[in-house]
Design a protein around this motif. Structure first.
Motif, short mmCIF file in Angstrom:
data_model
loop_
_atom_site.label_atom_id
_atom_site.label_comp_id
_atom_site.label_asym_id
_atom_site.label_seq_id
_atom_site.Cartn_x
_atom_site.Cartn_y
_atom_site.Cartn_z
N TRP A 85 0.82 -1.22 0.00
CA TRP A 85 0.00 0.00 0.00
C TRP A 85 0.84 1.26 0.00
O TRP A 85 0.45 2.27 -0.58
CB TRP A 85 -0.99 -0.02 1.15
N GLN A 86 1.99 1.24 0.65
CA GLN A 86 2.87 2.40 0.60
C GLN A 86 3.36 2.65 -0.82
O GLN A 86 3.42 3.79 -1.28
CB GLN A 86 4.05 2.22 1.54
N THR A 87 3.69 1.58 -1.53
CA THR A 87 4.12 1.72 -2.92
C THR A 87 2.98 2.21 -3.79
O THR A 87 3.16 3.09 -4.63
CB THR A 87 4.67 0.38 -3.45
N ASN A 88 1.79 1.66 -3.56
CA ASN A 88 0.61 2.09 -4.31
C ASN A 88 0.34 3.58 -4.09
O ASN A 88 0.10 4.33 -5.04
CB ASN A 88 -0.60 1.25 -3.89
N LEU A 89 0.39 4.02 -2.84
CA LEU A 89 0.16 5.44 -2.55
C LEU A 89 1.25 6.33 -3.12
O LEU A 89 0.98 7.45 -3.56
CB LEU A 89 0.04 5.64 -1.04
N ARG A 90 2.48 5.84 -3.16
CA ARG A 90 3.57 6.60 -3.78
C ARG A 90 3.32 6.77 -5.27
O ARG A 90 3.49 7.87 -5.83
CB ARG A 90 4.91 5.92 -3.54
N TYR A 91 2.91 5.69 -5.94
CA TYR A 91 2.57 5.78 -7.37
C TYR A 91 1.46 6.81 -7.59
O TYR A 91 1.55 7.65 -8.49
CB TYR A 91 2.11 4.43 -7.91
N LEU A 92 0.41 6.73 -6.77
CA LEU A 92 -0.70 7.68 -6.91
C LEU A 92 -0.24 9.12 -6.72
O LEU A 92 -0.63 10.01 -7.48
CB LEU A 92 -1.81 7.34 -5.93
N ALA A 93 0.56 9.35 -5.70
CA ALA A 93 1.03 10.71 -5.42
C ALA A 93 1.87 11.26 -6.58
O ALA A 93 1.68 12.41 -7.00
CB ALA A 93 1.84 10.73 -4.13
N ILE A 94 2.75 10.44 -7.12
CA ILE A 94 3.59 10.90 -8.23
C ILE A 94 2.75 11.17 -9.47
O ILE A 94 2.89 12.22 -10.11
CB ILE A 94 4.69 9.86 -8.52
N PHE A 125 -3.58 12.72 -19.04
CA PHE A 125 -4.37 11.95 -18.11
C PHE A 125 -4.57 10.51 -18.60
O PHE A 125 -4.40 9.55 -17.84
CB PHE A 125 -5.73 12.62 -17.87
N VAL A 126 -4.91 10.35 -19.87
CA VAL A 126 -5.09 9.00 -20.43
C VAL A 126 -3.78 8.23 -20.39
O VAL A 126 -3.75 7.05 -20.04
CB VAL A 126 -5.68 9.08 -21.86
N LEU A 127 -2.68 8.89 -20.73
CA LEU A 127 -1.37 8.25 -20.66
C LEU A 127 -1.04 7.82 -19.23
O LEU A 127 -0.52 6.72 -19.01
CB LEU A 127 -0.29 9.19 -21.20
N LEU A 128 -1.36 8.65 -18.26
CA LEU A 128 -1.11 8.32 -16.86
C LEU A 128 -1.94 7.12 -16.40
O LEU A 128 -1.49 6.34 -15.55
CB LEU A 128 -1.38 9.53 -15.96
N ILE A 129 -3.13 6.95 -16.94
CA ILE A 129 -3.95 5.77 -16.63
C ILE A 129 -3.22 4.51 -17.08
O ILE A 129 -3.12 3.53 -16.33
CB ILE A 129 -5.34 5.87 -17.27
#
Length: 85
Positions: free
Chosen positions: A11-20, A63-67
């Motif tokens: 979850w820490q990695t997941n949240l880091r990905y989301l934040a970036i 945004f689409v690329l980030l998805i």
């Protein structure tokens, strides 16, 4: 039930990905479309000023690329932690 260190790391990695990724999206949509529009309008893309293009089209493309980037990163993370489908 205590949370395992592997679960916490996932979850820490997941949240880091989301934040970036959300930071990149914010910088492109708000930064390029509103804050830096005057500086970017000195350049043109497809006949439109670059600041206007980012405000109207560029932020949507990013945004689409980030998805797709998020899907790739999460599939890799799921495989690493053994929770892939």
């Amino acid at each position: 039930m205590p949370i395992s260190s592997d679960h916490r790391q996932y979850w820490q990695t997941n949240l880091r990905y989301l934040a970036i990724l959300l930071t990149v999206w914010f910088l492109v949509s708000f930064g390029c479309g509103i804050l830096f529009v005057d500086a970017l309008n000195h350049y043109r893309i497809g006949g439109a000023k670059l600041g206007f293009w980012f405000a109207q089209q560029g932020s949507i493309y990013v945004f689409v690329l980030l998805i797709f980037i998020y899907v790739y990163l999460m599939n890799r993370l799921d495989t690493k932690h053994g929770v892939n489908e």
